[in-house]
Enzyme design. Sequence first.
Site, PDB file in Angstrom:
ATOM      1  N   THR A  11       0.648  -0.997  -0.117  1.00  0.00           N
ATOM      2  CA  THR A  11      -0.067   0.155   0.412  1.00  0.00           C
ATOM      3  C   THR A  11       1.012   0.859  -0.363  1.00  0.00           C
ATOM      4  OG1 THR A  11      -1.884  -1.066   1.181  1.00  0.00           O
ATOM      5  CG2 THR A  11      -1.979   1.719   1.643  1.00  0.00           C
ATOM      6  N   GLU A 124       8.589  10.332   9.721  1.00  0.00           N
ATOM      7  CA  GLU A 124       7.645  10.881   9.276  1.00  0.00           C
ATOM      8  C   GLU A 124       6.411  10.442   9.706  1.00  0.00           C
ATOM      9  OE1 GLU A 124       7.401  14.985   9.721  1.00  0.00           O
ATOM     10  OE2 GLU A 124       5.594  13.309  10.578  1.00  0.00           O
ATOM     11  N   GLY A 129      -0.058   8.596   9.561  1.00  0.00           N
ATOM     12  CA  GLY A 129      -0.075   9.250   8.314  1.00  0.00           C
ATOM     13  C   GLY A 129       0.682  10.057   7.804  1.00  0.00           C
ATOM     14  N   ILE A 131       0.018  13.100   8.652  1.00  0.00           N
ATOM     15  CA  ILE A 131       0.167  14.044   9.281  1.00  0.00           C
ATOM     16  C   ILE A 131       1.923  15.028   9.297  1.00  0.00           C
ATOM     17  CG2 ILE A 131      -0.257  15.994  11.153  1.00  0.00           C
ATOM     18  CD1 ILE A 131      -2.497  13.891  11.842  1.00  0.00           C
ATOM     19  N   GLY A 182      -7.562  -0.585   2.541  1.00  0.00           N
ATOM     20  CA  GLY A 182      -5.826   0.012   2.785  1.00  0.00           C
ATOM     21  C   GLY A 182      -5.369   0.370   3.971  1.00  0.00           C
ATOM     22  N   GLU A 185      -3.810  -3.282   9.404  1.00  0.00           N
ATOM     23  CA  GLU A 185      -2.626  -3.633   9.470  1.00  0.00           C
ATOM     24  C   GLU A 185      -2.653  -4.958   9.068  1.00  0.00           C
ATOM     25  OE1 GLU A 185       0.873  -1.940  10.748  1.00  0.00           O
ATOM     26  OE2 GLU A 185      -0.857  -0.041  10.542  1.00  0.00           O
ATOM     27  N   LYS A 200       2.853   4.160  18.164  1.00  0.00           N
ATOM     28  CA  LYS A 200       3.399   5.624  17.910  1.00  0.00           C
ATOM     29  C   LYS A 200       3.414   6.117  19.345  1.00  0.00           C
ATOM     30  CE  LYS A 200       0.795   4.048  13.475  1.00  0.00           C
ATOM     31  NZ  LYS A 200      -0.948   4.697  12.882  1.00  0.00           N
TER      32      LYS A 200
END
Length: 353
Positions: A11, A124, A129, A131, A182, A185, A200
């Site tokens: 993806t 990043e 995602g 941001i 998508g 996980e 995260k």
Amino acid sequence: MSKIAILGYGTVGSGIAAVLDTNTAQVAASAGEEVTVGAILDLRDFPRDPHEAQVTHDIETILANPEIEVVCETMGGVEPAYTFSKRAIEAGKSVCTSNKELVATHGPELLELARAHKVSYLFEASVGGGIPVLHAINNSLRHEQIESVTGILNGTTNYILTRMEQEGADFDTVLADAQAKGYAERNPAADIEGHDACRKTAILAGLMSGRYVDPADIPTEGITKVTVEDLREARAAGYCIKLLGSCRQISDEAIEASVAPFLVPLTHPLASVNDVFNAILVHGNMIGDVMFYGRGAGKEATASAVVGDVLDIIRHRGSTLPVQYSRTPAVLQAAAEGAETKRFASGNSYRVL
Ligand code: HSE
């Protein structure tokens, strides 16, 4: 001209090629030169893909190719991503990744290795995602004493909770939909059990404190127990239920961190963050609250964040981009006693934000 390699053409990996192909002129303007895909590593072949000819099954051809300057690792999981990232850095290539499991496990070590080899390691896309929150923490907010970070950090679970609340949708049906889009996980247990948000949170806590936070030490609860009835009861009481990852600096060494579904007052800015969107609320001692909002999962958004790192590296060729995230462990403290909780008819209890 700069050439990149993509490790893992799933993806996010295929999204990177799509961003370079779609925004070719903008990418060149940002980098100051053309940026193209030089090689793609995957176990599979991709007949009729525009980049079919660049697919290889052998990492050695990428590591030995002096034209490849930046390697984008979008394989997921710790191995072989860890070994390939180390070897790419040792071969003098910068590495960008969306792989939160690898960053949360070996990030500080890979940053050290990158510094030793005068290249960069950036991640990043591993949090939020598309941001650009890590860039902001590492650069624009670097002079701040960041006191806390609280966020909706998993797109899949936010999508599930939103559709359960708005449509009374069945958990498994919405999860299958999130997988088809998508967002989820490969093993969606990582999303719904909170492990993805935990990784995260560990990365954010690491950047907040500059110290290593082991995700295994963060108390973590997912959304599997949340029912449609709980969501209705919460709304009637003026709340929505959101899976939040949060960390707070207690002292130079000590931090508090957790991942759990929370009751968020409907008046709170995080309450209006729905579907696949994520939002991260950072509190600095001078700036106060800053909130970052955007798509937390999905092909193009996540790939755009990886490409942002690639371009940063090309613009700063020859130097290591600084990231404060050391191997020195933080002392993790349990959340303070006395947080307000509410018990619902289902028997479930939730903390109030
Ligand atoms: N499965 C992750 C999510 C992907 O839903 O947020 C982005 O990290």
